[in-house]
Design a protein around this motif. Sequence first.
Motif, mmCIF file in Angstrom:
data_model
loop_
_atom_site.group_PDB
_atom_site.id
_atom_site.type_symbol
_atom_site.label_atom_id
_atom_site.label_comp_id
_atom_site.label_asym_id
_atom_site.label_seq_id
_atom_site.Cartn_x
_atom_site.Cartn_y
_atom_site.Cartn_z
ATOM 1 N N LYS A 179 1.691 -11.211 1.889
ATOM 2 C CA LYS A 179 1.461 -11.102 3.331
ATOM 3 C C LYS A 179 1.712 -9.674 3.803
ATOM 4 O O LYS A 179 0.965 -9.136 4.634
ATOM 5 C CB LYS A 179 2.370 -12.076 4.088
ATOM 6 C CG LYS A 179 2.038 -13.557 3.893
ATOM 7 C CD LYS A 179 3.069 -14.429 4.594
ATOM 8 C CE LYS A 179 2.883 -15.915 4.305
ATOM 9 N NZ LYS A 179 1.646 -16.453 4.876
ATOM 10 N N ALA A 180 2.787 -9.047 3.282
ATOM 11 C CA ALA A 180 3.094 -7.665 3.664
ATOM 12 C C ALA A 180 1.987 -6.725 3.198
ATOM 13 O O ALA A 180 1.586 -5.794 3.921
ATOM 14 C CB ALA A 180 4.435 -7.248 3.064
ATOM 15 N N GLU A 181 1.489 -6.946 1.996
ATOM 16 C CA GLU A 181 0.399 -6.110 1.476
ATOM 17 C C GLU A 181 -0.844 -6.223 2.357
ATOM 18 O O GLU A 181 -1.466 -5.211 2.727
ATOM 19 C CB GLU A 181 0.076 -6.532 0.042
ATOM 20 C CG GLU A 181 -1.084 -5.766 -0.578
ATOM 21 C CD GLU A 181 -1.968 -6.626 -1.443
ATOM 22 O OE1 GLU A 181 -3.204 -6.465 -1.364
ATOM 23 O OE2 GLU A 181 -1.452 -7.475 -2.198
ATOM 24 N N LEU A 182 -1.229 -7.452 2.703
ATOM 25 C CA LEU A 182 -2.422 -7.656 3.527
ATOM 26 C C LEU A 182 -2.270 -7.002 4.897
ATOM 27 O O LEU A 182 -3.235 -6.457 5.448
ATOM 28 C CB LEU A 182 -2.709 -9.150 3.676
ATOM 29 C CG LEU A 182 -3.123 -9.886 2.399
ATOM 30 C CD1 LEU A 182 -3.370 -11.358 2.694
ATOM 31 C CD2 LEU A 182 -4.355 -9.251 1.764
ATOM 32 N N ALA A 183 -1.057 -7.047 5.441
ATOM 33 C CA ALA A 183 -0.815 -6.395 6.733
ATOM 34 C C ALA A 183 -1.020 -4.884 6.629
ATOM 35 O O ALA A 183 -1.541 -4.248 7.557
ATOM 36 C CB ALA A 183 0.601 -6.708 7.219
ATOM 37 N N LEU A 184 -0.638 -4.305 5.503
ATOM 38 C CA LEU A 184 -0.831 -2.861 5.303
ATOM 39 C C LEU A 184 -2.314 -2.522 5.168
ATOM 40 O O LEU A 184 -2.789 -1.518 5.727
ATOM 41 C CB LEU A 184 -0.064 -2.393 4.072
ATOM 42 C CG LEU A 184 1.461 -2.417 4.185
ATOM 43 C CD1 LEU A 184 2.101 -2.151 2.823
ATOM 44 C CD2 LEU A 184 1.951 -1.386 5.202
ATOM 45 N N TRP A 185 -3.070 -3.337 4.431
ATOM 46 C CA TRP A 185 -4.507 -3.099 4.327
ATOM 47 C C TRP A 185 -5.167 -3.195 5.708
ATOM 48 O O TRP A 185 -6.069 -2.410 6.043
ATOM 49 C CB TRP A 185 -5.160 -4.116 3.389
ATOM 50 C CG TRP A 185 -4.911 -3.890 1.929
ATOM 51 C CD1 TRP A 185 -4.241 -4.717 1.073
ATOM 52 C CD2 TRP A 185 -5.341 -2.781 1.130
ATOM 53 N NE1 TRP A 185 -4.216 -4.195 -0.198
ATOM 54 C CE2 TRP A 185 -4.891 -3.011 -0.202
ATOM 55 C CE3 TRP A 185 -6.072 -1.619 1.408
ATOM 56 C CZ2 TRP A 185 -5.144 -2.116 -1.236
ATOM 57 C CZ3 TRP A 185 -6.323 -0.727 0.369
ATOM 58 C CH2 TRP A 185 -5.865 -0.970 -0.925
ATOM 59 N N GLU A 186 -4.705 -4.166 6.508
ATOM 60 C CA GLU A 186 -5.264 -4.306 7.860
ATOM 61 C C GLU A 186 -4.981 -3.063 8.692
ATOM 62 O O GLU A 186 -5.860 -2.569 9.413
ATOM 63 C CB GLU A 186 -4.682 -5.547 8.535
ATOM 64 C CG GLU A 186 -5.292 -5.832 9.896
ATOM 65 C CD GLU A 186 -4.780 -7.124 10.515
ATOM 66 O OE1 GLU A 186 -5.240 -7.444 11.627
ATOM 67 O OE2 GLU A 186 -3.927 -7.797 9.904
ATOM 68 N N LYS A 187 -3.760 -2.538 8.591
ATOM 69 C CA LYS A 187 -3.423 -1.300 9.315
ATOM 70 C C LYS A 187 -4.285 -0.129 8.835
ATOM 71 O O LYS A 187 -4.591 0.788 9.603
ATOM 72 C CB LYS A 187 -1.943 -0.975 9.147
ATOM 73 C CG LYS A 187 -0.989 -1.906 9.883
ATOM 74 C CD LYS A 187 0.455 -1.519 9.645
ATOM 75 C CE LYS A 187 1.438 -2.531 10.242
ATOM 76 N NZ LYS A 187 1.323 -2.627 11.711
#
Length: 269
Positions: free
Chosen positions: A147-155
Amino acid sequence: MRYVFVAGALALGSLPGLASAQDSITVASTTSTEQSGLFGHILPVFKDKTGIEVRVIAQGTGQALDTGRRGDVDVVFVHAKAAEEEFVKEGSGIGRKEVMYNDFVIVGPGEDPAGIKGGNDAVAALKKISAAKAVFASRGDDSGTHKAELALWEKAGINPSGEWYRELGTGMGPTLNTSSQMLAYTLTDRATWLSFDNKGALEVVVEGDSKLFNQYGVILVNPGKHSHVKAKQGRAFIDWLVSKDGQNAIAEYKINGQQLFFPNAAETQ
């Protein structure tokens, strides 16, 4: 990938001096807390204090919360705050408390094909990895780390896809093993990284970004939804985790002199 860690001699619960089945709880937690060795350190301390055995089912955070939703455990101890708060809001759990934190780091091959080594901006690093089409191994398992990784890709404004982006569907330890074999970048919690022996050519290449902060929380599964939940014993475990004794036990756990988790219950309650 599912791991089961059993604290103590569970099969011997009927023998004199050992906790009965009633004096045991089951906790769904993350692979990072199990694979880092934290539970092996703190659970014997808790049992000595209370006589309560703790069985741990180690899963990605998303799976752990779903296990709690089904009422298959008494407590969940995970690291994805928004998902934890939704778990409580929907009535699946009660009384979320923050326990400890550490951080995520990006690790990758020492030759660093994306040119990100030494950076402290995780979003900028992911942009460079994507532009270089350097191999990135994603846990792909709905865990807190995923989830943290996906949030970074979204940013970063990137929807990662293609041959360079490998979704593995595995826990943190197996993902690091695969990354080591493929010479891939990946996002990992620092605790699992410090306890990981098969680093090979991998090293920490990006760290120190505030966006890599990693908070852990603990929640009692709602006994109002699942009457078999051992609320008294579950609350005893939660109360101990956030007590001075529990927080000290967490702080004392180190590998090669490095502290893996930093208790912060007193700061956040």
